[in-house]
Design an enzyme around this catalytic site. Sequence first.
Site, PDB file in Angstrom:
ATOM      1  N   TYR A  50     -36.058 -12.772 -28.776  1.00  0.00           N
ATOM      2  CA  TYR A  50     -35.758 -12.229 -30.102  1.00  0.00           C
ATOM      3  C   TYR A  50     -34.340 -12.590 -30.536  1.00  0.00           C
ATOM      4  O   TYR A  50     -33.405 -12.521 -29.749  1.00  0.00           O
ATOM      5  CB  TYR A  50     -35.887 -10.704 -30.126  1.00  0.00           C
ATOM      6  CG  TYR A  50     -37.277 -10.157 -29.966  1.00  0.00           C
ATOM      7  CD1 TYR A  50     -38.394 -10.966 -30.081  1.00  0.00           C
ATOM      8  CD2 TYR A  50     -37.479  -8.808 -29.705  1.00  0.00           C
ATOM      9  CE1 TYR A  50     -39.672 -10.453 -29.928  1.00  0.00           C
ATOM     10  CE2 TYR A  50     -38.754  -8.274 -29.560  1.00  0.00           C
ATOM     11  CZ  TYR A  50     -39.848  -9.111 -29.656  1.00  0.00           C
ATOM     12  OH  TYR A  50     -41.105  -8.585 -29.510  1.00  0.00           O
ATOM     13  N   HIS A 119     -44.640 -11.281 -21.975  1.00  0.00           N
ATOM     14  CA  HIS A 119     -44.776 -11.338 -23.430  1.00  0.00           C
ATOM     15  C   HIS A 119     -46.147 -11.857 -23.861  1.00  0.00           C
ATOM     16  O   HIS A 119     -46.730 -11.369 -24.829  1.00  0.00           O
ATOM     17  CB  HIS A 119     -43.668 -12.218 -24.000  1.00  0.00           C
ATOM     18  CG  HIS A 119     -43.248 -11.830 -25.371  1.00  0.00           C
ATOM     19  ND1 HIS A 119     -41.979 -12.040 -25.857  1.00  0.00           N
ATOM     20  CD2 HIS A 119     -43.910 -11.235 -26.387  1.00  0.00           C
ATOM     21  CE1 HIS A 119     -41.892 -11.590 -27.105  1.00  0.00           C
ATOM     22  NE2 HIS A 119     -43.057 -11.114 -27.441  1.00  0.00           N
ATOM     23  N   SER A 198     -45.915  -3.617 -34.655  1.00  0.00           N
ATOM     24  CA  SER A 198     -46.300  -3.763 -36.074  1.00  0.00           C
ATOM     25  C   SER A 198     -47.241  -2.635 -36.503  1.00  0.00           C
ATOM     26  O   SER A 198     -48.286  -2.880 -37.111  1.00  0.00           O
ATOM     27  CB  SER A 198     -46.956  -5.123 -36.323  1.00  0.00           C
ATOM     28  OG  SER A 198     -46.042  -6.172 -36.132  1.00  0.00           O
ATOM     29  N   LEU A 200     -47.003  -0.629 -38.791  1.00  0.00           N
ATOM     30  CA  LEU A 200     -47.041  -0.482 -40.254  1.00  0.00           C
ATOM     31  C   LEU A 200     -47.442  -1.797 -40.921  1.00  0.00           C
ATOM     32  O   LEU A 200     -47.078  -2.072 -42.055  1.00  0.00           O
ATOM     33  CB  LEU A 200     -45.688  -0.006 -40.776  1.00  0.00           C
ATOM     34  CG  LEU A 200     -45.292   1.397 -40.306  1.00  0.00           C
ATOM     35  CD1 LEU A 200     -43.876   1.735 -40.738  1.00  0.00           C
ATOM     36  CD2 LEU A 200     -46.274   2.439 -40.839  1.00  0.00           C
ATOM     37  N   ARG A 202     -46.598  -4.902 -40.507  1.00  0.00           N
ATOM     38  CA  ARG A 202     -45.460  -5.741 -40.913  1.00  0.00           C
ATOM     39  C   ARG A 202     -44.911  -5.320 -42.272  1.00  0.00           C
ATOM     40  O   ARG A 202     -44.512  -6.135 -43.093  1.00  0.00           O
ATOM     41  CB  ARG A 202     -45.856  -7.219 -40.920  1.00  0.00           C
ATOM     42  CG  ARG A 202     -46.187  -7.741 -39.533  1.00  0.00           C
ATOM     43  CD  ARG A 202     -46.559  -9.210 -39.528  1.00  0.00           C
ATOM     44  NE  ARG A 202     -46.636  -9.706 -38.160  1.00  0.00           N
ATOM     45  CZ  ARG A 202     -47.707  -9.552 -37.359  1.00  0.00           C
ATOM     46  NH1 ARG A 202     -48.768  -8.923 -37.818  1.00  0.00           N
ATOM     47  NH2 ARG A 202     -47.697 -10.005 -36.128  1.00  0.00           N
TER      48      ARG A 202
END
Length: 313
Positions: A50, A119, A198, A200, A202
């Site tokens: 990230y 991941h 995510s 929501l 995105r």
Amino acid sequence: MQKRKLGNLGLEVSALGLGTMMMPNNEESVKTIQGALDLGVTMFDTADIYGEFEQQRFGVNEKLVGRALKSRRDEVVIATKFGLTHTQGVKGDSAYIKKSVDASLYHLGLDYIDLYYQHRVDPNTPIEETVGTMADLVKEGKIRYIGLSEPSADEIRRAHAVHPITAVETEYSLWSREVEDEVLPLLKKLVIGFVPYSPLGRGFLTGQIKKYEDLPEDDYRRNYERFQGENFTKNLEVVSLIEEMAKQKGCTTAQLSLAWLLAQGDQIVPIPGSKRLDRVQENLGALQVNLSKEDLKEIERISPKGSAAGGRF
């Protein structure tokens, strides 16, 4: 703050965590992370890849999280991930994991990582080898708990047979409900925690995005099918129904969407991401939204499984 248990090895976290993927490495982000902790959030989610992805730099977001939380280490659960690379696809072999965990510990400024996720599952390395190496890291004290991100049900079974999996992280929200087919029932059976990212949609499920042009020109969401053309219009219709119900419940659309997720199981801990502390505070309001059986039926009616138009990636 309400607490929830992830897995059956003793990990307890706040009922809502904070995803930090989209946070820039600046002082405002530090204040947001620290402010979230002040509000009772104890679980913070990052990954080695990230931050500054275009520059192919590892550890940028981890450095942010570590810097923000270093003075209150004992109060928090820090989750990070390995396995996604800039040029080599997905990696899950033993040598790569050992290199990655040391790098993450350095970037975070930690002696140990609370929750360490793969991941993505490496198609070229048996998951038994990957989890076996992660189990060795537990014995060495470098990590406390093992997690997987976006695994299949079969991969979860195989991994859990090697070492107890504490949490699985996968996209899950009112418009991404694929995990309900096999993964979520299996997690409940095996007593594995579930961490929806995510939650929501995105940002779509906040009700704040009314047209495609609301997205900045450099916004990555412009590339997603669900934010384009007819898909956008159809999805907006569903969100409008959720928004109307939220008004009737006296809460925001985001709070209703998160409350629905929390109602899907006691082992579920969503990690909505936000750059702003006021949004974090709004999201935490979901913990005060009580949904009756009738409410849940109504949500199912207006936003049934499969109602989202377009693929999630």
